[in-house]
Design a protein around this motif. Structure first.
Motif, mmCIF file in Angstrom:
data_model
loop_
_atom_site.group_PDB
_atom_site.id
_atom_site.type_symbol
_atom_site.label_atom_id
_atom_site.label_comp_id
_atom_site.label_asym_id
_atom_site.label_seq_id
_atom_site.Cartn_x
_atom_site.Cartn_y
_atom_site.Cartn_z
ATOM 1 N N ASP A 1 0.853 -1.223 0.083
ATOM 2 C CA ASP A 1 -0.224 0.013 -0.076
ATOM 3 C C ASP A 1 0.838 1.329 0.090
ATOM 4 O O ASP A 1 0.068 2.380 0.187
ATOM 5 C CB ASP A 1 -0.781 -0.008 1.149
ATOM 6 N N SER A 2 2.258 0.953 -0.150
ATOM 7 C CA SER A 2 2.986 2.232 -0.075
ATOM 8 C C SER A 2 2.417 3.114 -1.158
ATOM 9 O O SER A 2 2.247 2.921 -2.219
ATOM 10 C CB SER A 2 4.372 1.671 -0.288
ATOM 11 N N PHE A 3 2.522 4.540 -0.578
ATOM 12 C CA PHE A 3 2.300 5.775 -1.665
ATOM 13 C C PHE A 3 0.907 5.497 -2.395
ATOM 14 O O PHE A 3 0.788 5.958 -3.446
ATOM 15 C CB PHE A 3 3.458 5.700 -2.859
ATOM 16 N N LEU B 1 -4.976 -5.164 -4.243
ATOM 17 C CA LEU B 1 -3.992 -3.891 -4.431
ATOM 18 C C LEU B 1 -4.535 -3.577 -6.152
ATOM 19 O O LEU B 1 -4.062 -2.589 -6.626
ATOM 20 C CB LEU B 1 -2.648 -4.164 -4.731
ATOM 21 N N THR B 2 -5.456 -4.266 -6.628
ATOM 22 C CA THR B 2 -5.903 -3.968 -8.269
ATOM 23 C C THR B 2 -6.919 -2.599 -7.883
ATOM 24 O O THR B 2 -7.496 -2.284 -9.209
ATOM 25 C CB THR B 2 -6.642 -5.126 -8.827
ATOM 26 N N GLU B 3 -7.586 -2.343 -6.877
ATOM 27 C CA GLU B 3 -8.669 -1.643 -6.581
ATOM 28 C C GLU B 3 -8.258 -0.156 -7.028
ATOM 29 O O GLU B 3 -7.139 0.255 -6.544
ATOM 30 C CB GLU B 3 -9.231 -1.607 -5.325
ATOM 31 N N GLU C 1 1.265 -5.092 5.703
ATOM 32 C CA GLU C 1 1.806 -6.074 4.811
ATOM 33 C C GLU C 1 0.468 -6.532 3.725
ATOM 34 O O GLU C 1 -0.632 -6.827 3.997
ATOM 35 C CB GLU C 1 2.199 -7.415 5.549
ATOM 36 N N ALA C 2 0.751 -6.259 2.344
ATOM 37 C CA ALA C 2 -0.206 -6.394 1.380
ATOM 38 C C ALA C 2 -0.262 -8.009 1.020
ATOM 39 O O ALA C 2 -1.312 -8.429 0.760
ATOM 40 C CB ALA C 2 0.023 -5.544 0.339
ATOM 41 N N TYR C 3 1.017 -8.665 1.006
ATOM 42 C CA TYR C 3 0.890 -10.103 0.382
ATOM 43 C C TYR C 3 1.510 -10.903 1.579
ATOM 44 O O TYR C 3 0.760 -11.818 1.781
ATOM 45 C CB TYR C 3 1.654 -9.944 -0.890
ATOM 46 N N GLY C 4 2.625 -10.770 1.851
ATOM 47 C CA GLY C 4 3.211 -11.731 3.031
ATOM 48 C C GLY C 4 3.755 -12.875 2.503
ATOM 49 O O GLY C 4 3.178 -14.033 2.371
ATOM 50 N N VAL C 5 4.823 -13.141 1.685
ATOM 51 C CA VAL C 5 5.211 -14.272 1.045
ATOM 52 C C VAL C 5 5.170 -15.383 2.001
ATOM 53 O O VAL C 5 4.820 -16.569 1.842
ATOM 54 C CB VAL C 5 6.489 -14.103 0.385
#
Length: 724
Positions: free
Chosen positions: A136-138, A160-162, A291-295
């Motif tokens: 979500d940065s920037f 993150l596609t929104e 954290e957007a994904y977190g591998v």
């Protein structure tokens, strides 16, 4: 009426092997820093899993990220950038030079910083660009700006596609292929298989906002747990390990905190732990927000290991993870105590396995490859899988041309492909030529249909074809050796597409033909490597390749799309291909395929060329297509208004008219500079532009006044397409 003729002669040649797939997609990946974290590992793993990408890497700082790629044998260029605008501008210029020298198909920036640098350098070097959003940065305006500057975007997670500027595809890392049994994983990590305590792991960079200190703080209230951190160092926080060690001592849990060096393939060994924690929190000193994904979370789920996480990652994982409040050790301690229940851990593990199975139904590697190939206008690039295809061509009294076309096409056929030649009633040696090729190669079929024009002939050939993917080209065209493999691969890459639009180039043997070429036709190189000026020129004046406006020289369509469009319009004598493509594209996806190239020879004289353009305009008028007519109408208005301004206007209006003419002619004049005899070609550009536009506008006006003629498609005509 039509009749199919199949030669009974035994073939005397053996079918050659199918030509290789289109070359791999060349990608320049730009990394923003020296740090090697989850985002960098994401790209490494996707590239390693890909058979279609050929990657070189540019990093904006020397460090672990660059070294990891070198160890994989990937070329790495380091272009340092500073914090000041001057340093960033220098980085953009150096990257642009790197792109011009290497000529990759596209540049791919990771994150907002690298994305902006890559997009700017891409515009300067005429390189298509895309970027990856990992978190979500920037968020907000910078993301929307970057979407406008780039040709494509990739997101690490659906959320993150929104609210994006253009469609963003989701590409998670490749699925975990190998999961070690717990006992083996413990052995390889040097841990006891049945320890006295439960184990929670964190695989993360050592930076404060990753929440390792929250995990340490939680251990005081979860005495049956110990923490194992597999740490990637971060040059921006060199003291973080010492800080965490001191904090563990202060909390009295140092004996249960273990800071390990990073393990390269920790994902296969997460079965050694009872839980994996992702505890990222907002960082007040930067744009980081969770954290957007977190591998590591997804890798743990693939191993059936319980996951605890902070928002927003938890919202993405749902029932596959337990939530904890960011920056709250007590919240984590409560969750760890709950996870001492083996049934709860088993339930979370099963939900995690199901979640990963659903996530990886469409491989992240496949999604990335398809999207980047589309951005580069090279769908099917590097794809070994190819769809069988039927090639349709129509002929009338073109024996020599048919022989040349079949000699070029037959080596490109796969074992199950075919060529359907539809003859409209030839009286020369065309049929004899076709039968000779059919005798030599059973994949060539001849269909005789006296009196059929181009559209009717194509429709008859398509109706007789065996395959769902139907390619068209014309006699008089010279298909590139990779033309048919490119369409086959694009059809496999984009199975839902109804229309695949190939490209063409024209030959020139005189200054006049060169002037006609640079003014009247799009250039393939400007499609694959467009400069800002050629992009603008194409949008304003339409002289660029368009997926929705194919020519019969180089295109493919599915049988379903052909049926739904009602076939090629048989009432049109010219412009039938563009009208057909526009109809298909209203209800089906259309894609440009720059690898599907044919070359064709221009008309020999100016008079015959202008007659061709007049007929193109006539076809536009007969079709009634608003977009085609709008272009010709705009030309007529521009010439009328410009002429009036030059003749009767004052200095300001004359200057405005001259500026408009300069903009209109600027790209053709730039093209002319690279042709043989550039001075002569440049001098001819204004004249042939006026004559070409005049012929097309006149034809459109006549065609619009006449309306759609009855039976225009029943009169045999020579084959040919139209310029874009």
């Amino acid at each position: 009426m039509y009749a199919e003729t199949v030669a009974e002669t035994t073939p005397d040649t053996q079918a050659p092997p199918t030509p290789p797939a289109p070359r791999a997609l060349r990608v320049c990946a730009v990394l923003p820093s020296a740090t090697r974290g989850g985002a960098e590992i994401w790209m490494e793993r996707l590239a390693a899993a890909s058979s279609r990408l050929e990657v070189d890497v540019v990093t904006l700082a020397e460090g672990p990220a660059a070294q990891a790629w070198r160890e994989r044998g990937v070329p790495v260029t380091v272009i340092p950038t500073g914090r000041r605008a001057k340093g960033a501008a220098g980085t953009v210029l150096r990257l642009a030079r790197h792109l011009r020298a290497g000529r990759p198909d596209l540049v791919l920036g990771h994150g907002v910083k690298a994305g902006l640098v890559g997009a700017a350098a891409g515009h300067l070097s005429a390189t298509r660009s895309a970027w990856v959003r990992h978190d979500d940065s920037f968020s907000g305006r910078p993301v929307r700006l970057l979407d406008r500057l780039t040709d494509g975007s990739i997101s690490a997670v659906e959320r993150l596609t929104e609210d994006r500027g253009h469609t963003s595809v989701v590409a998670g890392p490749p699925p975990v292929q190998t999961v070690l049994p717990r006992e083996q994983a413990c052995h390889e990590l040097g841990l006891p298989a049945d320890g006295e305590r439960h184990r929670v792991a964190m695989a993360t960079r050592l930076v404060p906002y990753k929440g390792v200190d929250d995990a340490i703080g939680a251990l005081a209230d979860a005495p049956r747990w110990e923490l194992h951190v597999y740490a990637l160092p971060d040059a921006a926080h060199p003291e973080e390990a010492d800080r965490l060690t001191r904090y563990a001592q202060q909390r009295g849990v140092a004996d249960r905190v273990h800071l390990h060096a990073a393990v390269e393939d920790i994902r296969a060994r997460l079965t050694a732990f009872d839980a994996v924690a992702v505890l990222t929190r907002d960082d007040p000193g930067s744009a980081v927000s969770g954290e957007a994904y977190g591998v590591s979370a997804h890798e743990a789920m693939a191993c059936g290991t319980s996951v605890v996480s902070t928002p927003p990652l938890h919202g993405h994982l749902g029932r596959a993870a337990l939530p904890v409040r960011p920056g709250d050790p007590a919240s984590l301690a409560e969750v760890l105590v709950r996870l001492e229940d083996p049934e709860l851990r088993a339930d979370l593990g099963s939900h995690g396995l199901a979640h990963e199975a659903s996530v990886h139904q469409d491989s992240g590697t496949d999604a990335l490859e398809r999207h980047l190939a589309e951005v580069a206008r090279r769908p099917g690039a590097g794809l070994a899988e190819q769809r069988p295809v039927s090639v349709i061509t129509t002929v009338l009294d073109e024996a020599e041309g048919l022989d040349e076309l079949l000699r070029a096409l037959r080596p490109q056929l796969g074992d199950d492909d075919e060529i359907v030649v539809v003859d409209g009633g030839s009286r020369d040696g065309t049929l004899k030529t076709g039968h000779r090729h059919a005798a030599q190669d059973p994949r060539v079929r001849i269909v005789e249909t006296d009196g059929a024009g181009i559209s009717q002939g194509r429709n008859i050939g398509i109706a007789q074809a065996r395959h769902d993917l139907l390619a068209c080209t014309d006699v008089g065209c010279d298909p590139d050796p990779g033309w048919l493999p490119a369409l086959r691969a694009a059809g496999a890459d984009r199975p839902q597409a109804g229309l695949l639009t190939g490209v063409y180039a024209v030959t020139s043997t005189s200054a006049l033909q060169s002037a006609l070429a640079v003014t009247g036709y799009p250039m393939v190189d400007e499609l694959t490597h467009p400069s800002p000026l050629t992009r603008l020129h194409g949008r304003l004046f339409g002289r660029s390749f368009d997926a929705t406006m194919p020519t019969g020289r180089s295109m493919a369509v599915t049988a379903e799309a052909w049926r739904e469009a009602g076939g090629f319009p048989e009432h049109l004598a010219t412009g039938e291909d563009v009208t057909f493509g526009r109809t298909v594209a209203r209800t089906h996806d259309a894609h440009l395929v720059s690898d599907a190239l044919v070359t064709w020879e221009q008309r020999p004289t100016l008079r015959s060329t202008l007659r061709m353009y007049y007929r193109y305009g006539l076809g536009s008028g007969h079709s009634g297509d608003r977009r085609l007519l709008a272009r010709d109408g705009a030309r007529a208005l521009a010439y009328g208004a410009g002429g009036a301004m030059l003749l009767a206007g004052g200095p300001r209006l004359r200057g405005l008219a001259a500026a408009g003419a300069t903009l209109y002619l600027w790209v053709p004049l730039r093209r002319a500079a690279s042709r043989p005899h550039p001075m002569a070609v440049t001098a001819l550009v204004p004249l042939v532009t006026v004559l070409r536009d005049g012929a097309k506008v006149a034809g459109a006006a006549v065609g619009l006044r006449q309306g759609a003629p009855e039976g225009a498609g029943t009169t045999p005509t020579t084959t040919g397409g139209r310029p874009g």
